[in-house]
Write a protein that holds these residues in place. Structure first.
Motif, PDB file in Angstrom:
ATOM      1  N   HIS A  54      -8.614 -14.216  48.924  1.00 26.87           N
ATOM      2  CA  HIS A  54      -8.677 -14.534  50.347  1.00 26.87           C
ATOM      3  C   HIS A  54      -7.996 -13.453  51.177  1.00 26.87           C
ATOM      4  O   HIS A  54      -8.520 -13.030  52.225  1.00 26.87           O
ATOM      5  CB  HIS A  54      -8.004 -15.884  50.621  1.00 26.87           C
ATOM      6  CG  HIS A  54      -8.936 -17.053  50.517  1.00 26.87           C
ATOM      7  ND1 HIS A  54      -9.868 -17.349  51.487  1.00 26.87           N
ATOM      8  CD2 HIS A  54      -9.094 -17.994  49.558  1.00 26.87           C
ATOM      9  CE1 HIS A  54     -10.557 -18.422  51.123  1.00 26.87           C
ATOM     10  NE2 HIS A  54     -10.106 -18.833  49.953  1.00 26.87           N
ATOM     11  N   GLN A  55      -6.834 -13.006  50.723  1.00 31.87           N
ATOM     12  CA  GLN A  55      -6.065 -12.056  51.528  1.00 31.87           C
ATOM     13  C   GLN A  55      -6.754 -10.707  51.668  1.00 31.87           C
ATOM     14  O   GLN A  55      -6.712 -10.084  52.734  1.00 31.87           O
ATOM     15  CB  GLN A  55      -4.665 -11.887  50.938  1.00 31.87           C
ATOM     16  CG  GLN A  55      -3.763 -13.097  51.169  1.00 31.87           C
ATOM     17  CD  GLN A  55      -2.342 -12.834  50.723  1.00 31.87           C
ATOM     18  OE1 GLN A  55      -1.723 -11.850  51.117  1.00 31.87           O
ATOM     19  NE2 GLN A  55      -1.793 -13.713  49.901  1.00 31.87           N
TER      20      GLN A  55
ATOM     21  N   ILE B  79      -4.425  -2.036  53.456  1.00 32.40           N
ATOM     22  CA  ILE B  79      -4.374  -2.575  54.821  1.00 32.40           C
ATOM     23  C   ILE B  79      -3.198  -3.544  54.859  1.00 32.40           C
ATOM     24  O   ILE B  79      -3.077  -4.404  53.980  1.00 32.40           O
ATOM     25  CB  ILE B  79      -5.666  -3.319  55.188  1.00 32.40           C
ATOM     26  CG1 ILE B  79      -6.885  -2.387  55.102  1.00 32.40           C
ATOM     27  CG2 ILE B  79      -5.567  -3.919  56.593  1.00 32.40           C
ATOM     28  CD1 ILE B  79      -8.216  -3.103  55.267  1.00 32.40           C
ATOM     29  N   ALA B  80      -2.350  -3.412  55.858  1.00 36.79           N
ATOM     30  CA  ALA B  80      -1.184  -4.299  55.956  1.00 36.79           C
ATOM     31  C   ALA B  80      -0.894  -4.604  57.417  1.00 36.79           C
ATOM     32  O   ALA B  80      -1.053  -3.748  58.286  1.00 36.79           O
ATOM     33  CB  ALA B  80       0.035  -3.653  55.297  1.00 36.79           C
ATOM     34  N   SER B  81      -0.474  -5.831  57.665  1.00 34.28           N
ATOM     35  CA  SER B  81      -0.117  -6.255  59.026  1.00 34.28           C
ATOM     36  C   SER B  81       1.294  -6.818  59.034  1.00 34.28           C
ATOM     37  O   SER B  81       1.761  -7.379  58.039  1.00 34.28           O
ATOM     38  CB  SER B  81      -1.100  -7.320  59.526  1.00 34.28           C
ATOM     39  OG  SER B  81      -2.395  -6.797  59.648  1.00 34.28           O
ATOM     40  N   THR B  82       1.960  -6.686  60.198  1.00 36.68           N
ATOM     41  CA  THR B  82       3.299  -7.248  60.336  1.00 36.68           C
ATOM     42  C   THR B  82       3.557  -7.622  61.787  1.00 36.68           C
ATOM     43  O   THR B  82       3.088  -6.941  62.709  1.00 36.68           O
ATOM     44  CB  THR B  82       4.377  -6.245  59.861  1.00 36.68           C
ATOM     45  OG1 THR B  82       5.658  -6.852  59.951  1.00 36.68           O
ATOM     46  CG2 THR B  82       4.374  -4.978  60.707  1.00 36.68           C
TER      47      THR B  82
ATOM     48  N   ASP C  24      13.299  -0.061  64.067  1.00 36.78           N
ATOM     49  CA  ASP C  24      12.995  -1.425  63.606  1.00 36.78           C
ATOM     50  C   ASP C  24      11.503  -1.578  63.332  1.00 36.78           C
ATOM     51  O   ASP C  24      11.096  -2.159  62.313  1.00 36.78           O
ATOM     52  CB  ASP C  24      13.413  -2.462  64.651  1.00 36.78           C
ATOM     53  CG  ASP C  24      14.920  -2.590  64.796  1.00 36.78           C
ATOM     54  OD1 ASP C  24      15.636  -2.162  63.867  1.00 36.78           O
ATOM     55  OD2 ASP C  24      15.368  -3.118  65.831  1.00 36.78           O
ATOM     56  N   VAL C  25      10.703  -1.073  64.261  1.00 35.58           N
ATOM     57  CA  VAL C  25       9.249  -1.175  64.118  1.00 35.58           C
ATOM     58  C   VAL C  25       8.786  -0.412  62.872  1.00 35.58           C
ATOM     59  O   VAL C  25       8.001  -0.924  62.066  1.00 35.58           O
ATOM     60  CB  VAL C  25       8.533  -0.644  65.377  1.00 35.58           C
ATOM     61  CG1 VAL C  25       7.029  -0.543  65.138  1.00 35.58           C
ATOM     62  CG2 VAL C  25       8.812  -1.552  66.562  1.00 35.58           C
ATOM     63  N   ALA C  26       9.288   0.812  62.713  1.00 33.68           N
ATOM     64  CA  ALA C  26       8.900   1.627  61.554  1.00 33.68           C
ATOM     65  C   ALA C  26       9.282   0.937  60.248  1.00 33.68           C
ATOM     66  O   ALA C  26       8.496   0.910  59.295  1.00 33.68           O
ATOM     67  CB  ALA C  26       9.553   3.002  61.641  1.00 33.68           C
ATOM     68  N   ASN C  27      10.480   0.342  60.213  1.00 32.98           N
ATOM     69  CA  ASN C  27      10.925  -0.348  59.000  1.00 32.98           C
ATOM     70  C   ASN C  27      10.038  -1.549  58.677  1.00 32.98           C
ATOM     71  O   ASN C  27       9.716  -1.806  57.509  1.00 32.98           O
ATOM     72  CB  ASN C  27      12.382  -0.805  59.152  1.00 32.98           C
ATOM     73  CG  ASN C  27      13.363   0.339  59.034  1.00 32.98           C
ATOM     74  OD1 ASN C  27      13.068   1.350  58.399  1.00 32.98           O
ATOM     75  ND2 ASN C  27      14.526   0.204  59.659  1.00 32.98           N
ATOM     76  N   LYS C  28       9.648  -2.296  59.711  1.00 34.28           N
ATOM     77  CA  LYS C  28       8.802  -3.461  59.493  1.00 34.28           C
ATOM     78  C   LYS C  28       7.423  -3.052  58.967  1.00 34.28           C
ATOM     79  O   LYS C  28       6.858  -3.700  58.084  1.00 34.28           O
ATOM     80  CB  LYS C  28       8.665  -4.271  60.784  1.00 34.28           C
ATOM     81  CG  LYS C  28       9.892  -5.101  61.129  1.00 34.28           C
ATOM     82  CD  LYS C  28       9.693  -5.910  62.384  1.00 34.28           C
ATOM     83  CE  LYS C  28      10.904  -6.803  62.666  1.00 34.28           C
ATOM     84  NZ  LYS C  28      11.080  -7.844  61.622  1.00 34.28           N
ATOM     85  N   ILE C  29       6.889  -1.978  59.514  1.00 31.62           N
ATOM     86  CA  ILE C  29       5.587  -1.489  59.044  1.00 31.62           C
ATOM     87  C   ILE C  29       5.688  -1.033  57.594  1.00 31.62           C
ATOM     88  O   ILE C  29       4.846  -1.382  56.750  1.00 31.62           O
ATOM     89  CB  ILE C  29       5.092  -0.342  59.948  1.00 31.62           C
ATOM     90  CG1 ILE C  29       4.764  -0.868  61.339  1.00 31.62           C
ATOM     91  CG2 ILE C  29       3.864   0.323  59.328  1.00 31.62           C
ATOM     92  CD1 ILE C  29       4.448   0.221  62.355  1.00 31.62           C
ATOM     93  N   GLN C  30       6.723  -0.263  57.291  1.00 33.71           N
ATOM     94  CA  GLN C  30       6.891   0.223  55.918  1.00 33.71           C
ATOM     95  C   GLN C  30       7.118  -0.935  54.948  1.00 33.71           C
ATOM     96  O   GLN C  30       6.637  -0.901  53.804  1.00 33.71           O
ATOM     97  CB  GLN C  30       8.050   1.221  55.874  1.00 33.71           C
ATOM     98  CG  GLN C  30       7.727   2.515  56.600  1.00 33.71           C
ATOM     99  CD  GLN C  30       8.951   3.327  56.965  1.00 33.71           C
ATOM    100  OE1 GLN C  30      10.075   2.970  56.604  1.00 33.71           O
ATOM    101  NE2 GLN C  30       8.759   4.417  57.700  1.00 33.71           N
TER     102      GLN C  30
ATOM    103  N   SER D 250       2.484  -6.068  50.722  1.00 35.52           N
ATOM    104  CA  SER D 250       1.049  -6.354  50.817  1.00 35.52           C
ATOM    105  C   SER D 250       0.519  -6.808  49.463  1.00 35.52           C
ATOM    106  O   SER D 250       1.219  -6.747  48.446  1.00 35.52           O
ATOM    107  CB  SER D 250       0.292  -5.107  51.279  1.00 35.52           C
ATOM    108  OG  SER D 250       0.070  -4.215  50.195  1.00 35.52           O
ATOM    109  N   ILE D 251      -0.726  -7.240  49.437  1.00 29.79           N
ATOM    110  CA  ILE D 251      -1.333  -7.679  48.167  1.00 29.79           C
ATOM    111  C   ILE D 251      -1.868  -6.508  47.357  1.00 29.79           C
ATOM    112  O   ILE D 251      -2.388  -6.688  46.258  1.00 29.79           O
ATOM    113  CB  ILE D 251      -2.482  -8.681  48.399  1.00 29.79           C
ATOM    114  CG1 ILE D 251      -3.532  -8.063  49.319  1.00 29.79           C
ATOM    115  CG2 ILE D 251      -1.967  -9.982  48.922  1.00 29.79           C
ATOM    116  CD1 ILE D 251      -4.877  -8.705  49.197  1.00 29.79           C
TER     117      ILE D 251
END
Length: 370
Positions: free
Chosen positions: A180-181, A219-222, A232-238, A244-245
């Protein structure tokens, strides 16, 4: 509206991914050596069951033979099924027999017989609990996939990622969730290409440029709701790449990438592209989309052209290396083992039925004369 990506499921796992994709409106089809596996995928209308086979029994050689014997019919089936698509993703598990055995050769053949359509893969990598035979299949399959020229994005769906997050989950729960993911991730970025923005669109051409890249893609979302700084944004994306799956990003070398922001305008200002890509290297090409919405701010990233994950594959293979001698002896034993009885002399002691001896009437009469 017809989606520009088609999903071809091969084997049981591939058929299950195609089933989920069909529910999302993708053009889908499945190929299997076992009709009982594919028949449960009721949303997938186009099906090809290889004649003369009843499954592959975890044997990649059987899957490979199925393509060799039926490639003309299979290619024709795929050509007739998928219309007006730009990318075909072949979905399969790397550790079985049908999907793992058929898919590398099938992809190679389709690259020559589907002009104008990019061919990529959704390849499921098994978790750490699978047995030796499955590990061997996965290693062989991924090696073959990595050597195909002109192949587009390969999504390596890593069941071990979900196993880490949900160690108590059953195999079925992990398979269902990962299937699904991966389709939700692909569907979400495809839907973004239909949106409009004053701030910069991420369109279908951008997406196809990224997904047409040879190598591994994730592909990853946050959500970045509580981010205060660009760091903070860069850390969350990384961190979204780590969680991710897909097989974790292990090294630098992104060729093409996409960054899609959806949320309030003030949070968009915290996106610092060089900081985002500091750990994996700045891509050769970057495609961005910014969509100002009054919703929780989220960032979706697409990384394409990544190297195949050597550390992840080493983890898959290391137990084979540790048990090399034992496994080789098991194979040898299958063809040589026998039992020698120590009481072969006793075979003559077995009770035998009494033989009836016949004689003449005269001899019988004289025998009883007194």
């Amino acid at each position: 509206m017809v989606k520009s990506i088609g999903i071809l499921g091969v084997g049981q796992a591939g058929g299950n991914i195609a089933e989920i994709a069909a529910n999302m409106g993708f053009q889908t089809a499945l190929i299997n050596t076992n009709q009982r596996d594919g028949i449960v995928n009721k949303r997938v209308e186009k099906k090809f069951f290889v004649p003369g086979y009843n499954g592959a029994g975890q044997d990649r050689a059987i899957g490979l033979r199925a393509v060799n014997e039926n490639y003309r019919e299979i290619i024709s089936f795929v050509q007739d099924t998928f219309k007006n698509i730009k990318l075909l993703l072949v979905a399969f598990s790397t550790d079985g027999g049908t999907g793992s055995g058929m898919s590398p050769l099938l992809i190679d053949l389709l690259l020559d017989n589907l002009p104008g359509i990019n061919i990529g893969a959704i390849a499921v990598v098994p978790d750490r609990n699978v047995l030796a035979g499955n590990r061997i299949n996965a290693a062989e399959c991924i090696e073959e996939i990595s050597k195909i020229d002109s192949l587009s994005s390969v999504f390596l769906v890593d069941n071990d990622q979900l196993r880490k997050l949900s160690p108590q989950s059953s195999k079925h729960q992990i398979y269902l969730s990962s299937n699904h993911q991966v389709m939700e991730a692909i569907n979400n970025v495809l839907q973004v290409t239909k949106k409009s923005s004053f701030y910069g669109n991420f369109d279908e051409t951008d997406l196809m440029n990224i997904l047409g890249t040879r190598g591994v893609t994730i592909i990853a979302s946050t959500a970045i709701t509580d981010a205060k700084t660009s760091a903070d944004v860069a850390n969350k994306i990384q961190q979204s790449w780590v969680n991710s799956i897909f097989c974790p990003v292990e090294s630098t070398g992104v060729i093409r990438a996409g960054v899609i922001y959806e949320g309030p305008e003030k949070m968009a200002n915290l996106i610092n592209v060089p900081g985002v890509f500091e750990r994996v290297g700045e891509p050769l090409e970057l495609f961005e989309g910014t969509y100002i919405l009054e919703s929780d701010p989220t960032i979706t990233t697409i990384l394409a052209g990544l190297p195949f994950p050597a550390r992840r594959m080493k983890a898959l293979e290391e137990s084979l290396e540790k048990n090399k001698e034992r496994l080789q002896n098991l194979v040898k034993k299958e063809h040589t083992q026998k039992y020698e009885s120590r009481i072969s002399w006793a075979s003559n002691l077995k009770a035998k039925p009494q033989e009836r001896k016949t004689g003449s009437i005269t001899s019988k009469l004289s025998k009883y004369q007194k």
